[in-house]
Enzyme design. Structure first.
Site, PDB file in Angstrom:
ATOM      1  CB  CYS A  45     -11.877 -41.194  21.423  1.00  0.00           C
ATOM      2  SG  CYS A  45     -12.620 -39.643  20.887  1.00  0.00           S
TER       3      CYS A  45
ATOM      4  CB  CYS B 287     -15.152 -41.015  14.189  1.00  0.00           C
ATOM      5  SG  CYS B 287     -15.115 -39.387  14.983  1.00  0.00           S
TER       6      CYS B 287
ATOM      7  NE  ARG C 271       0.208 -34.067   5.215  1.00  0.00           N
ATOM      8  CZ  ARG C 271       0.136 -33.214   6.219  1.00  0.00           C
ATOM      9  NH1 ARG C 271      -0.735 -33.381   7.165  1.00  0.00           N
ATOM     10  NH2 ARG C 271       0.954 -32.185   6.269  1.00  0.00           N
TER      11      ARG C 271
ATOM     12  CB  CYS D  61       0.733 -30.346  12.778  1.00  0.00           C
ATOM     13  SG  CYS D  61      -1.005 -30.591  12.355  1.00  0.00           S
TER      14      CYS D  61
ATOM     15  CB  CYS E  88      -3.883 -29.488   8.443  1.00  0.00           C
ATOM     16  SG  CYS E  88      -3.735 -31.152   7.782  1.00  0.00           S
TER      17      CYS E  88
ATOM     18  CB  CYS F  45       1.095 -34.330  12.841  1.00  0.00           C
ATOM     19  SG  CYS F  45      -0.653 -33.977  13.077  1.00  0.00           S
TER      20      CYS F  45
ATOM     21  CB  CYS G 200     -12.064 -43.538  14.755  1.00  0.00           C
ATOM     22  SG  CYS G 200     -10.631 -43.226  15.806  1.00  0.00           S
TER      23      CYS G 200
HETATM   24  S1  SF4 Z   1     -11.444 -39.755  14.931  1.00  0.00           S
HETATM   25 FE1  SF4 Z   1     -11.253 -41.214  16.647  1.00  0.00          FE
HETATM   26  S2  SF4 Z   1      -9.996 -40.137  18.139  1.00  0.00           S
HETATM   27 FE2  SF4 Z   1     -10.759 -38.578  16.716  1.00  0.00          FE
HETATM   28  S3  SF4 Z   1     -12.664 -37.814  17.629  1.00  0.00           S
HETATM   29 FE3  SF4 Z   1     -13.254 -39.508  16.252  1.00  0.00          FE
HETATM   30  S4  SF4 Z   1     -13.295 -41.330  17.594  1.00  0.00           S
HETATM   31 FE4  SF4 Z   1     -12.136 -39.745  18.685  1.00  0.00          FE
END
Ligand code: SF4
Length: 332
Positions: free
Chosen positions: A54, A58, A262, A130, A190, A98, A61
């Protein structure tokens, strides 16, 4: 009868959040029990249909391409494997599937067409579907709704002030715009957050204020405990105390009494007794299945045994369907 309010102030939410823990649990449990379905737990299974790589940053993540976390990158999962996973989840007691894709945003391309086809297929199996696919335009949200999408997950993660510390590649307003697009397409919303990111109590309160002052509360509010992953900037964050989770769940239930709260990531670290406190405080949804995208999660059979022990039962699919309720309101 509990009043559903959309004008909560920071002071009011703070007063609830900081109240003595047992008083807080008692208050939220009382509100929760005013709902005749309080002993039902909505069970979702979360699968990763496109993993890793990705472009976003984040900080929590493992799927962000820029962090070295050892997550294997996988292209789009074929539809038959998704339907197989859905059948397994349904047999295990889940009413909702999901599907998560590690995308910044949805693009109008062949991969999105494949997702629409998967949504249609899972919907035809009698499960709520979802998706969590990143940012969405109004038109894309409508296309998902037309394919039968029931809910869309897009978490706020933390407060608006704290957001830039966690994510720099998109803004809080981007998140809120996507949620608005989802609403316009009459898809169930959600949206919740993660605790243990290094945020303050004020950030948690502020995030709950943003959610609880929306013109319509999200139907589902996930409260996640950070699962720190090696290689991410938050790898060394201390584990969140279960009492912080209980406090957050209880406050969320009090300010959004009709929403499903949740109990999400971080359950593997909790004992049954600790999870029982979360259910008592108002949690009425869990993710089941061995994996939560890329992190471990309790198995279906362990969860079913826990629900039986606690006198709770899985909620059937499409109960309290927001789309039917809307249609009935229009007819009346
Ligand atoms: S949470 Fe992870 S998968 Fe989702 S946008 Fe952020 S970096 Fe990408």
């Amino acid at each position: 009868m509990t009043e559903v309010r959309h004008n909560w102030t920071t002071e009011e939410i703070s007063e609830i959040y900081y109240s003595p823990l047992l008083d807080l649990i008692y208050r939220s449990a009382t509100i929760h029990r005013e709902n005749k379905d309080y002993s039902e737990v909505q069970i979702s299974s979360l699968i990763s249909i496109k993993t890793g790589g990705c472009p976003e940053d984040c900080a929590y993540c493992p799927q962000a391409a820029r962090y070295n976390t050892g997550v294997d990158v996988h292209a789009m999962m074929p539809k038959d494997e998704v339907l197989e996973a859905a059948a397994k989840a349904k047999a295990g007691g889940a009413s909702r599937l999901c599907m998560g894709a590690a995308w910044r945003e949805v693009r109008d391309n062949r991969d999105f067409d494949k997702v629409l086809d998967m949504v249609k297929g899972v919907n035809e199996m009698g499960m709520e579907v979802c998706c969590t696919l990143g940012m969405l335009t109004e038109n894309q949200a409508q296309r998902l709704a037309d394919a039968g999408l029931y809910a869309y997950n897009h978490n706020l993660d933390t407060s608006e002030d704290d957001y830039k510390r966690i994510i720099t590649t998109r803004t809080y307003d981007d998140r809120l715009n996507t949620l608005e697009n989802v609403r316009k397409a009459h898809i169930s919303v959600c949206s919740g957050g993660i605790i243990g990111l290094g945020e303050t109590n004020e950030d948690r309160i502020s995030m709950l204020k943003t959610l609880s002052t929306m013109p319509q509360h999200p139907e589902s509010v996930p409260i996640n405990a950070l699962v720190p992953v090696k290689g991410t900037p938050l790898a060394d964050q201390p584990r969140v105390s279960v009492w912080d989770m209980v406090r957050m769940i209880a406050t969320a239930k009090i300010v959004m009494p009709k929403s499903v709260i949740r109990l999400s990531a971080g359950r593997t670290e909790m004992t049954t007794v600790e999870q029982a406190f979360c259910f008592m405080a108002g949690a009425n949804s869990i993710f089941a299945g061995e994996k939560l995208l890329t992190t471990p999660n309790p198995s279906f059979s362990d969860d079913m045994a826990m629900l039986e022990l606690l006198g709770l039962k899985p909620r059937e699919a499409f109960k309290n369907d927001h789309r039917k309720q809307k249609a009935e309101a229009v007819e009346a």
